[in-house]
Write an enzyme that holds these catalytic residues in place. Structure first.
Site, mmCIF file in Angstrom:
data_model
loop_
_atom_site.group_PDB
_atom_site.id
_atom_site.type_symbol
_atom_site.label_atom_id
_atom_site.label_comp_id
_atom_site.label_asym_id
_atom_site.label_seq_id
_atom_site.Cartn_x
_atom_site.Cartn_y
_atom_site.Cartn_z
ATOM 1 N N GLY A 193 0.706 -1.027 0.088
ATOM 2 C CA GLY A 193 0.441 -0.321 -0.242
ATOM 3 C C GLY A 193 1.278 1.425 -0.064
ATOM 4 O O GLY A 193 0.573 2.612 0.527
ATOM 5 N N ASN A 221 1.183 3.449 -2.336
ATOM 6 C CA ASN A 221 -0.156 4.254 -2.619
ATOM 7 C C ASN A 221 -0.488 5.010 -1.884
ATOM 8 O O ASN A 221 -1.281 6.071 -1.563
ATOM 9 C CB ASN A 221 -0.240 4.296 -4.607
ATOM 10 C CG ASN A 221 0.753 4.597 -5.687
ATOM 11 O OD1 ASN A 221 0.875 5.739 -5.737
ATOM 12 N ND2 ASN A 221 0.625 2.927 -6.020
ATOM 13 N N ARG A 264 -7.156 -7.872 -7.731
ATOM 14 C CA ARG A 264 -8.213 -8.747 -8.181
ATOM 15 C C ARG A 264 -9.353 -7.335 -9.165
ATOM 16 O O ARG A 264 -9.409 -6.600 -8.696
ATOM 17 C CB ARG A 264 -9.161 -8.637 -6.293
ATOM 18 C CG ARG A 264 -8.851 -9.823 -6.052
ATOM 19 C CD ARG A 264 -10.140 -9.960 -4.737
ATOM 20 N NE ARG A 264 -10.894 -11.076 -5.074
ATOM 21 C CZ ARG A 264 -11.713 -11.732 -5.200
ATOM 22 N NH1 ARG A 264 -11.149 -12.924 -5.096
ATOM 23 N NH2 ARG A 264 -13.126 -12.039 -5.488
ATOM 24 N N LEU A 265 -10.040 -8.186 -10.221
ATOM 25 C CA LEU A 265 -11.200 -7.452 -10.457
ATOM 26 C C LEU A 265 -12.386 -7.149 -10.271
ATOM 27 O O LEU A 265 -12.568 -8.260 -9.544
ATOM 28 C CB LEU A 265 -10.851 -8.021 -11.769
ATOM 29 C CG LEU A 265 -9.965 -8.506 -12.944
ATOM 30 C CD1 LEU A 265 -10.481 -8.968 -13.663
ATOM 31 C CD2 LEU A 265 -9.008 -7.041 -13.687
ATOM 32 N N LEU A 266 -12.624 -6.117 -10.021
ATOM 33 C CA LEU A 266 -14.256 -5.636 -9.540
ATOM 34 C C LEU A 266 -15.200 -6.195 -10.830
ATOM 35 O O LEU A 266 -15.185 -6.163 -12.099
ATOM 36 C CB LEU A 266 -13.756 -4.733 -9.605
ATOM 37 C CG LEU A 266 -13.266 -3.140 -8.518
ATOM 38 C CD1 LEU A 266 -13.406 -2.238 -8.386
ATOM 39 C CD2 LEU A 266 -13.157 -4.757 -6.930
ATOM 40 N N HIS A 301 -2.030 2.792 -12.714
ATOM 41 C CA HIS A 301 -1.453 1.907 -13.076
ATOM 42 C C HIS A 301 0.210 1.978 -14.090
ATOM 43 O O HIS A 301 0.019 3.330 -14.383
ATOM 44 C CB HIS A 301 -2.637 1.653 -14.901
ATOM 45 C CG HIS A 301 -1.886 0.791 -15.286
ATOM 46 N ND1 HIS A 301 -1.654 -1.120 -15.143
ATOM 47 C CD2 HIS A 301 -1.117 0.090 -17.197
ATOM 48 C CE1 HIS A 301 -1.065 -1.534 -15.958
ATOM 49 N NE2 HIS A 301 -0.893 -1.150 -16.505
ATOM 50 N N GLU A 345 -15.771 -1.505 -16.883
ATOM 51 C CA GLU A 345 -15.868 -3.445 -16.892
ATOM 52 C C GLU A 345 -15.026 -4.014 -17.573
ATOM 53 O O GLU A 345 -14.452 -4.394 -17.377
ATOM 54 C CB GLU A 345 -16.882 -3.286 -17.649
ATOM 55 C CG GLU A 345 -18.256 -2.982 -16.759
ATOM 56 C CD GLU A 345 -18.976 -1.610 -17.642
ATOM 57 O OE1 GLU A 345 -18.233 -0.995 -17.600
ATOM 58 O OE2 GLU A 345 -20.340 -1.031 -16.763
ATOM 59 N N ASP A 397 -7.971 -1.377 -16.930
ATOM 60 C CA ASP A 397 -7.446 -0.828 -17.214
ATOM 61 C C ASP A 397 -7.879 -0.263 -18.346
ATOM 62 O O ASP A 397 -6.952 0.267 -19.465
ATOM 63 C CB ASP A 397 -5.844 -1.235 -17.454
ATOM 64 C CG ASP A 397 -4.725 -2.437 -16.362
ATOM 65 O OD1 ASP A 397 -5.284 -1.033 -15.456
ATOM 66 O OD2 ASP A 397 -4.170 -2.952 -16.411
ATOM 67 N N GLU A 417 3.691 8.179 -9.232
ATOM 68 C CA GLU A 417 2.310 7.627 -8.702
ATOM 69 C C GLU A 417 2.246 7.890 -7.191
ATOM 70 O O GLU A 417 1.202 8.538 -8.177
ATOM 71 C CB GLU A 417 2.787 5.925 -8.589
ATOM 72 C CG GLU A 417 2.300 4.928 -10.227
ATOM 73 C CD GLU A 417 2.456 3.672 -9.258
ATOM 74 O OE1 GLU A 417 1.468 3.365 -8.908
ATOM 75 O OE2 GLU A 417 3.320 3.036 -10.133
#
Length: 207
Positions: free
Chosen positions: A18, A20, A97-99, A115, A148, A151, A180
């Site tokens: 973490g 960022n 994880r992908l949401l 990203h 959806e 990136d 970042e």
């Protein structure tokens, strides 16, 4: 007597160290990111170092372990916690994880991700190594709204750096990470201001 402006409440999702998130938290505490507060820090990994760091900062935290659970079921628990904490803007800070579509539709244009490449180049994992091995001369990072697709959402800002002859994949990644840490807070400030509009795929500041 005028009341203080309502602060934008962030829900931070993370899975690892973490860095960022810590940069954002430090900017809030220093006043560099005003009118913003962290409402909740959420992790899908019980022993994520960033959760321990958030607790040391006396920030509210919660863990919903994702391993072995269907994505939609896990995301419903995450959404419930975000709503319980009146979150306005969701920040992905190394959330691995992908949401689910349900999650994304619950916060339309209210989920941000960063990203480590100049999108649309090098989406997905290990973007810095992808860029280095491709031989690009300019690299950087992108803060974007989440949709959806991986990136893919509307880009808020990008920061670019030259790829040095002395770089390797590790040193390039470290220099991108430094960008970042500045870019994410800047993007949050832009969204918090409300002074923008989205036209197709273009994010534009209102004059």
């Amino acid at each position: 007597m005028e009341s203080a402006p309502k602060k934008l409440r962030l829900g931070v999702l993370l899975s690892g160290r973490g860095s960022n998130f810590l940069a954002i938290a430090n900017n809030i505490r220093s006043g560099a990111l005003p009118n913003v507060e962290i409402a909740i820090v959420l992790s899908n990994i019980a022993d994520a170092p960033a959760i321990a760091a958030a607790r040391q900062l006396n920030l509210p935290t919660k863990v919903h372990v994702s391993k072995g659970r269907p994505r939609a079921e896990h995301d419903r628990d995450m959404l419930a916690t975000l709503r319980e904490n009146n979150v306005d803007l969701v920040i992905l800070a190394g959330y691995m994880r992908l949401l689910s579509p349900e999650f994304i539709h619950a916060f339309p244009t209210r989920i941000l991700n960063i990203h480590p490449s100049l999108l649309p180049a090098f989406p997905g994992l290990d973007a810095q190594t992808q860029a280095f091995e491709y031989g690009v001369k300019i690299a950087g990072c992108t803060v974007h709204f989440v949709d959806e697709h991986l990136d893919h959402g509307v880009m808020i800002l990008q920061r670019a750096i030259p790829v040095l002859d002395t770089d390797d994949a590790h040193s390039l990644a470290e220099r991108i990470l430094a960008e970042e840490h500045q870019a994410y807070s800047e993007a949050i400030a832009r969204v918090a201001s409300g002074q923008y509009e989205i036209d197709g795929r273009r994010y534009m500041k209102r004059v």
